[in-house]
Each structure stands twice: as C-alpha cells, then as structure tokens.
Scaffold this active site. Structure first.
Site, PDB file in Angstrom:
ATOM      1  N   HIS A   1      18.954  -0.624  16.982  1.00  0.00           N
ATOM      2  CA  HIS A   1      17.634   0.268  16.878  1.00  0.00           C
ATOM      3  C   HIS A   1      16.333  -0.928  16.600  1.00  0.00           C
ATOM      4  CE1 HIS A   1      19.445   4.036  17.087  1.00  0.00           C
ATOM      5  NE2 HIS A   1      20.261   3.908  16.018  1.00  0.00           N
TER       6      HIS A   1
ATOM      7  N   ASP B   1      27.633   3.254  20.387  1.00  0.00           N
ATOM      8  CA  ASP B   1      27.420   3.960  19.378  1.00  0.00           C
ATOM      9  C   ASP B   1      26.833   5.328  19.608  1.00  0.00           C
ATOM     10  OD1 ASP B   1      26.645   3.148  16.165  1.00  0.00           O
ATOM     11  OD2 ASP B   1      25.126   4.698  17.203  1.00  0.00           O
TER      12      ASP B   1
ATOM     13  N   ASP C   1      30.547   6.196  15.313  1.00  0.00           N
ATOM     14  CA  ASP C   1      30.125   7.283  14.848  1.00  0.00           C
ATOM     15  C   ASP C   1      30.318   8.453  16.011  1.00  0.00           C
ATOM     16  OD1 ASP C   1      28.012   6.058  16.516  1.00  0.00           O
ATOM     17  OD2 ASP C   1      26.460   6.103  14.972  1.00  0.00           O
TER      18      ASP C   1
ATOM     19  N   HIS D   1      24.243   6.854  18.717  1.00  0.00           N
ATOM     20  CA  HIS D   1      22.733   6.696  18.920  1.00  0.00           C
ATOM     21  C   HIS D   1      22.312   5.897  20.114  1.00  0.00           C
ATOM     22  CE1 HIS D   1      23.642   7.949  14.848  1.00  0.00           C
ATOM     23  NE2 HIS D   1      23.046   8.737  14.948  1.00  0.00           N
TER      24      HIS D   1
HETATM   25  C1  OKP Z   1      22.051   3.926  13.161  1.00  0.00           C
HETATM   26  B1  OKP Z   1      23.119   3.700  14.235  1.00  0.00           B
HETATM   27  C2  OKP Z   1      15.784   9.096  10.063  1.00  0.00           C
HETATM   28  C3  OKP Z   1      17.183   9.518   9.364  1.00  0.00           C
HETATM   29  C4  OKP Z   1      18.172   9.429  10.583  1.00  0.00           C
HETATM   30  C5  OKP Z   1      19.019   7.419  11.460  1.00  0.00           C
HETATM   31  C6  OKP Z   1      20.309   7.176  11.987  1.00  0.00           C
HETATM   32  C7  OKP Z   1      20.593   5.749  12.354  1.00  0.00           C
HETATM   33  C8  OKP Z   1      22.053   5.415  12.919  1.00  0.00           C
HETATM   34  N1  OKP Z   1      14.922   9.461   9.074  1.00  0.00           N
HETATM   35  N2  OKP Z   1      18.846   8.608  10.531  1.00  0.00           N
HETATM   36  O1  OKP Z   1      23.012   4.038  15.394  1.00  0.00           O
HETATM   37  O2  OKP Z   1      24.562   4.181  13.823  1.00  0.00           O
HETATM   38 ZN    ZN Z   2      24.769   5.410  15.518  1.00  0.00          ZN
END
Ligand code: OKP
Ligand code: ZN
Length: 341
Positions: free
Chosen positions: A160, A196, A285, A198
């Site tokens: 990210h 991943d 995940d 996300h």
């Molecule tokens: C990271 B990776 C936002 C909370 C959401 C973000 C998830 C990040 C995942 N306020 N959390 O891609 O596994």
């Molecule tokens: Zn993720």
C-alpha cells in the site's frame, strides 16, 4: 527456498489501530512474522539468513527523498513533542489542498505522507521497514546468484505504500523496491503478481506509467474493500505504461474456484508480458479464516497457489504482505512456498 529474516520488526509493535472509525487492537502484530518463521523452520524449507545492508539508494530509487527523510526522523520528532504512544495522522491534504509544501507542524506533515489512520507509526517503524526492504534486496541477491526463488519474510507489509506515502500498515514498498533493483541490475522486464486480498495501490501507482514493470493483482473489489480508492478493472496503465497494469477485482465472499480461475488469467497476462523476473506480493489474508478479509482459500489452496506460481518458471522473489489469521499464517505461507521445492 532461501528465507531472509531479521528480527528488527519486533520493535514495530503497534498497540492499536483505527479500523472503520473505532480503536481496535492492532491486527498487524509481531507474532505474524514469528509464526511464519516457525512454520518455515518446521517445514524445512531451507536456509534462513539475515539481510545484508544495501543502504538507502535502492529505497530512494522508488520512494521520494522527502518522504524517506520524514520517515527516518518521525519517531524522534513525535517523542520530542512529549508523546509516548504511537502516532496517527488526523488531517490530510484532500483535493484542492497543496502537496508541494511539507508543513513544519508534525501532525500536518504526517497527514501529507499518510493515506489513512490505520497505520500506526511506532518507535520501530523505520527500523522494521528498512529491514524489510533490505530483506527483499537480499532475496533478490540470492536469485541473481542463481537460486530459482527466495523469500523475504518481513513485516510490516509494503504494497500500500506509494512513492511518497504510507498506509494500510505499509511504510516502504518492498515489492517495488525489489522490482526496481532487479531492473537496475539487468532485468529488462519485471512482472509483479500481487495475490494479497487487498489491492496494492502503492505498487500500482509507482509503476503505472512504466512499460518495463507489469503489475497484476487479484483482490477484493475496492467498491467494498480496502484500499477503496484504487484497484478497479479499468485501471490498465497510462502513457508508455498503457496495458502494463492488470487488476482482477473479485467480490468479497468469492469462492476459491473463482479465485483460481482469475489466477489463470493473471498467469496468462504474465506469460504474455514475457518478463525476465517475477516478484510475488504474497499475502495470505485470502484465507477463509482471515479476520479482516473475505475470500475463501484453505490450506490446500495455498499449496495449489505455490504450484501455480512455481509453474511460471521465472526467477522469483517472494515478499511477505498481509495475513491476519495469526495462528494459521505460518502454515499458509509455508504451503504457498512449498511449490518451489
Ligand atoms: C494490509 B495488507 C483502515 C483500516 C483498514 C487496512 C487493511 C490493510 C491491509 N482505517 N485496514 O494489504 O494486508
Ligand atoms: Zn492484505
């Protein structure tokens, strides 16, 4: 498979994070990497070595100098203001506001360099992120030495993080740093496959206008899933990089069969690009049991993923991204890595 691991991540131990507007215990915790390390040992995947130090140049080849400078100094500035707890941004330069001037005010600068309030900045953030980048570069070195693949076991994740911002638990984009270093050390074309849950908005944005690095991602649809503001199917690259970005968003709840069907499309795009090298952003995940994500892979599916990845027969650097079912994360990662045996 060689694994590169440093315990520098232990000093990045966030207490809590902001999740959908409420303060919750942090999901991204040291036990994640510790459990992966144990599973890699248990599965006898191969040698485990500490990272070498390639310095800041390969980090600055991807990330903006002013962002790296800020990150290095952030914790001492924050504690210098009298704080002891983790730092979170509370204000952001949204549309119409300026990004070119870094405010002197610490919280305003933090907001300039952060995409969310879900990424706690801790005493060990820079050290952990730095070690993660060096681990990815060390894994790359091992592959350049002739190994078919190497695994960079680090946390926090990286995909990210953009050229000049943190977010989604990420500070430095390890996959992008490895891909760029691979280009700088002779690979003409590098593919990044991000599995991943996300979307890796940071990785996509870093290479979006580049024809030499293909970014392919399978992820939860950003209409409902983090990072929300990037990762749609119509994002295909711009300028010279047109056609070199491939997003495969899937609805939350998608079955493993559906996921593997999309993985075949991703693999076909990678083959068509004919890269010299592959960087895998390995997030687990996608597990059915993950507490913050909504795909449905089981243990056997991770082994199947490893087989599919190894079948691409490309020199590969695998970097650790997400995975928050902490008791199971090690087995999931070890299963995925077993494909390269
Ligand atoms: C990271 B990776 C936002 C909370 C959401 C973000 C998830 C990040 C995942 N306020 N959390 O891609 O596994
Ligand atoms: Zn993720």
């Amino acid at each position: 498979m060689l694994t590169v691991y440093s315990d520098a991540h232990l000093a990045h131990a966030p207490g809590h994070e902001m999740h959908r507007g409420v303060r919750v215990e942090a999901f991204e915790r040291p036990e994640r990497a510790l459990n992966v390390l144990k599973a890699v040992e248990r599965a006898r995947l191969g040698e485990i070595v500490p990272p070498a130090d390639f310095g800041e140049a390969p980090i600055r080849a991807v990330h903006a100098d002013r962002y790296v400078d800020f990150l290095k100094m952030a914790w001492s500035r924050w504690t210098g203001l009298g704080h002891q707890d983790d730092a979170f941004p509370t204000v952001w330069p949204l549309r119409t506001l300026r990004h070119d001037i870094e405010p002197e005010n610490f919280s305003a600068a933090l907001g300039l360099y952060a995409m969310d309030a879900g990424t706690p900045l801790t005493a060990g953030s820079w050290g952990a992120a730095y070690a993660g980048a060096q681990s990815a570069l060390t894994a790359l070195d091992a592959v350049l030495d002739g190994r078919p693949a190497a695994f960079s076991l680090s946390r926090p994740p990286g995909h990210h993080a953009g050229a000049d911002f943190m977010g989604g638990y990420c500070f430095l984009n390890n996959a992008a740093i490895a891909a760029q270093a691979w280009r700088d050390r002779g690979a003409a074309r590098v593919a990044i496959l991000d599995v991943d849950y996300h979307h890796g908005n940071g990785t996509q944005s870093i290479f979006y206008d580049r024809p030499d690095v293909l970014y392919v991602s399978l992820h939860g649809d950003p209409l409902t899933e983090y990072p929300f503001y990037l990762g749609h199917a119509d994002e295909t690259g711009s300028g010279a990089g047109a056609g070199c970005n491939f997003n495969l968003p899937l609805p939350a709840g998608a079955s493993a069969d559906r996921w593997f069907a999309e993985l075949e499309r991703a693999s076909a795009a990678i083959r068509a690009f004919a890269p010299d090298a592959l960087v895998v952003s390995l997030g687990v995940d996608t597990a059915a049991t993950d507490p913050i994500a909504h795909f449905n892979l089981g243990l056997a599916d991770f082994a199947r993923l490893g087989d599919r990845l190894a079948a691409l027969r490309l020199p590969s650097v695998i970097v650790m991204e997400g995975g928050y079912d902490i008791p199971a994360i090690g087995d999931h990662v070890a299963a995925a890595l077993s494909g390269w045996r």
